[in-house]
Structures are given as C-alpha cells and as structure tokens.
Design a protein around this motif. Structure first.
Motif, PDB file in Angstrom:
ATOM      1  N   SER A  34     -12.120  -1.295 -11.711  1.00 41.14           N
ATOM      2  CA  SER A  34     -11.972   0.354 -12.296  1.00 41.14           C
ATOM      3  C   SER A  34     -12.391   0.893 -11.046  1.00 41.14           C
ATOM      4  O   SER A  34     -13.649   0.791 -10.623  1.00 41.14           O
ATOM      5  N   THR A  35     -11.948   2.177 -11.102  1.00 44.91           N
ATOM      6  CA  THR A  35     -12.304   3.516 -10.910  1.00 44.91           C
ATOM      7  C   THR A  35     -11.045   4.901 -11.371  1.00 44.91           C
ATOM      8  O   THR A  35     -10.667   4.694 -12.113  1.00 44.91           O
ATOM      9  N   GLY A  36     -11.984   5.537 -12.532  1.00 40.08           N
ATOM     10  CA  GLY A  36     -12.252   6.413 -13.096  1.00 40.08           C
ATOM     11  C   GLY A  36     -10.929   5.672 -14.426  1.00 40.08           C
ATOM     12  O   GLY A  36     -10.470   7.213 -14.295  1.00 40.08           O
ATOM     13  N   GLY A  37     -11.320   5.365 -15.238  1.00 41.93           N
ATOM     14  CA  GLY A  37     -10.609   4.993 -15.600  1.00 41.93           C
ATOM     15  C   GLY A  37      -9.186   4.462 -15.317  1.00 41.93           C
ATOM     16  O   GLY A  37      -8.102   4.252 -16.440  1.00 41.93           O
ATOM     17  N   THR A  38      -8.883   4.259 -14.376  1.00 39.00           N
ATOM     18  CA  THR A  38      -8.288   3.353 -13.991  1.00 39.00           C
ATOM     19  C   THR A  38      -7.938   1.963 -13.182  1.00 39.00           C
ATOM     20  O   THR A  38      -8.993   1.649 -12.692  1.00 39.00           O
ATOM     21  N   LEU A  39      -7.304   0.801 -13.602  1.00 39.75           N
ATOM     22  CA  LEU A  39      -8.048  -0.345 -13.084  1.00 39.75           C
ATOM     23  C   LEU A  39      -6.890  -0.836 -12.130  1.00 39.75           C
ATOM     24  O   LEU A  39      -5.563  -0.184 -11.981  1.00 39.75           O
ATOM     25  N   THR A  40      -7.259  -1.402 -11.303  1.00 42.04           N
ATOM     26  CA  THR A  40      -6.465  -1.407 -10.389  1.00 42.04           C
ATOM     27  C   THR A  40      -6.163  -3.420  -9.902  1.00 42.04           C
ATOM     28  O   THR A  40      -7.221  -4.467 -10.031  1.00 42.04           O
ATOM     29  N   ALA A  41      -4.720  -4.032  -9.848  1.00 40.57           N
ATOM     30  CA  ALA A  41      -4.594  -5.374  -9.504  1.00 40.57           C
ATOM     31  C   ALA A  41      -4.324  -5.803  -8.475  1.00 40.57           C
ATOM     32  O   ALA A  41      -3.464  -4.910  -8.680  1.00 40.57           O
ATOM     33  N   THR A  42      -4.985  -6.672  -7.874  1.00 37.38           N
ATOM     34  CA  THR A  42      -4.100  -6.439  -6.268  1.00 37.38           C
ATOM     35  C   THR A  42      -4.526  -8.822  -6.905  1.00 37.38           C
ATOM     36  O   THR A  42      -5.145  -9.160  -6.960  1.00 37.38           O
ATOM     37  N   ALA A  43      -3.475  -8.762  -5.977  1.00 39.76           N
ATOM     38  CA  ALA A  43      -3.336  -9.912  -5.494  1.00 39.76           C
ATOM     39  C   ALA A  43      -2.168 -10.981  -4.443  1.00 39.76           C
ATOM     40  O   ALA A  43      -1.913  -9.801  -3.613  1.00 39.76           O
ATOM     41  N   GLY A  44      -2.545 -12.268  -3.901  1.00 33.87           N
ATOM     42  CA  GLY A  44      -2.173 -12.123  -2.256  1.00 33.87           C
ATOM     43  C   GLY A  44      -2.674 -11.787  -1.509  1.00 33.87           C
ATOM     44  O   GLY A  44      -4.093 -11.264  -1.728  1.00 33.87           O
ATOM     45  N   SER A  45      -2.240 -11.805   0.045  1.00 35.49           N
ATOM     46  CA  SER A  45      -2.584 -11.706   1.882  1.00 35.49           C
ATOM     47  C   SER A  45      -1.697 -10.433   1.330  1.00 35.49           C
ATOM     48  O   SER A  45      -0.507 -10.356   1.914  1.00 35.49           O
ATOM     49  N   ARG A  46      -2.631  -9.024   1.647  1.00 33.24           N
ATOM     50  CA  ARG A  46      -1.126  -8.158   2.409  1.00 33.24           C
ATOM     51  C   ARG A  46      -0.741  -8.231   4.334  1.00 33.24           C
ATOM     52  O   ARG A  46       0.237  -7.989   4.360  1.00 33.24           O
ATOM     53  N   ALA A  47      -2.280  -9.134   4.853  1.00 35.71           N
ATOM     54  CA  ALA A  47      -1.918  -9.330   6.026  1.00 35.71           C
ATOM     55  C   ALA A  47      -0.795 -10.432   6.099  1.00 35.71           C
ATOM     56  O   ALA A  47      -0.401 -10.118   6.933  1.00 35.71           O
ATOM     57  N   LEU A  48      -1.064 -11.352   5.074  1.00 32.17           N
ATOM     58  CA  LEU A  48      -0.235 -12.386   5.071  1.00 32.17           C
ATOM     59  C   LEU A  48       1.099 -11.786   5.664  1.00 32.17           C
ATOM     60  O   LEU A  48       2.245 -12.463   5.830  1.00 32.17           O
ATOM     61  N   THR A  49       1.252 -10.808   4.478  1.00 30.97           N
ATOM     62  CA  THR A  49       2.602 -10.654   3.999  1.00 30.97           C
ATOM     63  C   THR A  49       3.359 -10.112   4.754  1.00 30.97           C
ATOM     64  O   THR A  49       4.506  -9.295   5.383  1.00 30.97           O
ATOM     65  N   ILE A  50       2.910  -8.627   5.052  1.00 31.91           N
ATOM     66  CA  ILE A  50       2.910  -7.497   6.895  1.00 31.91           C
ATOM     67  C   ILE A  50       3.385  -8.766   7.170  1.00 31.91           C
ATOM     68  O   ILE A  50       4.584  -8.677   7.970  1.00 31.91           O
TER      69      ILE A  50
END
Length: 129
Positions: A34-50
């Motif tokens: 949570s940052t300043g009223g916004t939620l950020t949700a992530t899953a998986g691997s950015r490096a592997l996907t790239i």
C-alpha cells in the motif's frame, strides 16, 4: 490500451472495500503493498518473464495490478488496473491469452470478495478483454 475494471461501492465502505480487495488479492497469491491510498498487487517473476517470454510457466508470468478509489459526490469507485507494459508483457499470442486469463481471475476474485462483504453496487469493464 488500458485494462481497467471499476467497482461502484457504498461510499461509507471505501476503506472496507480496499481492505477486502487487498485481502482477496493476497489470498490469490499476489504480494500486496500500500502506497498513499493505492494498493499494488504483483505476482510471478518479472526477470523470468522478460527472459523467457511465453516459455515461462504460467504461474511465474509477471503480473502487476493497481487498486485505487475515487470519490465523486455521493459515489465511490474502486478501480483495478493492469499495469504491466513493454518487455514484461512479451510472449505473443500465448502471453496475451495468459494475461487475459489472469485478468479475468483477478477481476472475478475482487468482485466476489466485494459482493461477499456487502459493499458492491456495480461493475464496469474498460479496455480490451
């Protein structure tokens, strides 16, 4: 092309709606911050996907969503946006179908949770599906 789903929620339940959405995303395997009223949700691997594009296992494909609320007069909207662009969304038709499938799961999960909590008024989808 922005993918966004808006959920109309009861204005008095704005905080609850954000908590419910965050909890639903955590339960579905996302890391939620949570940052300043916004939620950020992530899953998986950015490096592997790239690195691997469509060859990466579907469960490891990088996904990122933002959840925020907007209050306009007497109505409150909780918005979920898909926010991965550029090389992180590589993978051609296979990657695109995986993203659509993940998007349907995420928006369905949030909708179900908001409905169960009794705060959902309605849902509007924007962008390509």
């Amino acid at each position: 092309m922005e993918q966004r789903t808006d959920y109309a929620v009861h204005t008095g339940d704005r905080g609850t709606a954000m908590e419910v959405a965050g909890a639903a995303l955590r339960r579905s395997g996302h890391a939620v911050t949570s940052t300043g009223g916004t939620l950020t949700a992530t899953a998986g691997s950015r490096a592997l996907t790239i690195l691997l594009g469509a060859l990466v296992h579907p469960s490891r494909q990088f996904r990122r969503y933002e959840v925020s609320t907007t209050v306009t007069g007497a109505s409150t909207t909780l918005s979920v946006r898909a926010t991965v662009h550029g090389t992180a969304v590589a993978g051609g038709p296979i990657g695109a179908e995986r993203r659509r499938s993940a998007w349907r799961q995420v928006t369905g999960t949030v909708e179900t949770a908001l409905r169960a909590a009794g705060v959902l008024v309605g849902r509007t989808d924007h962008g390509h599906h």
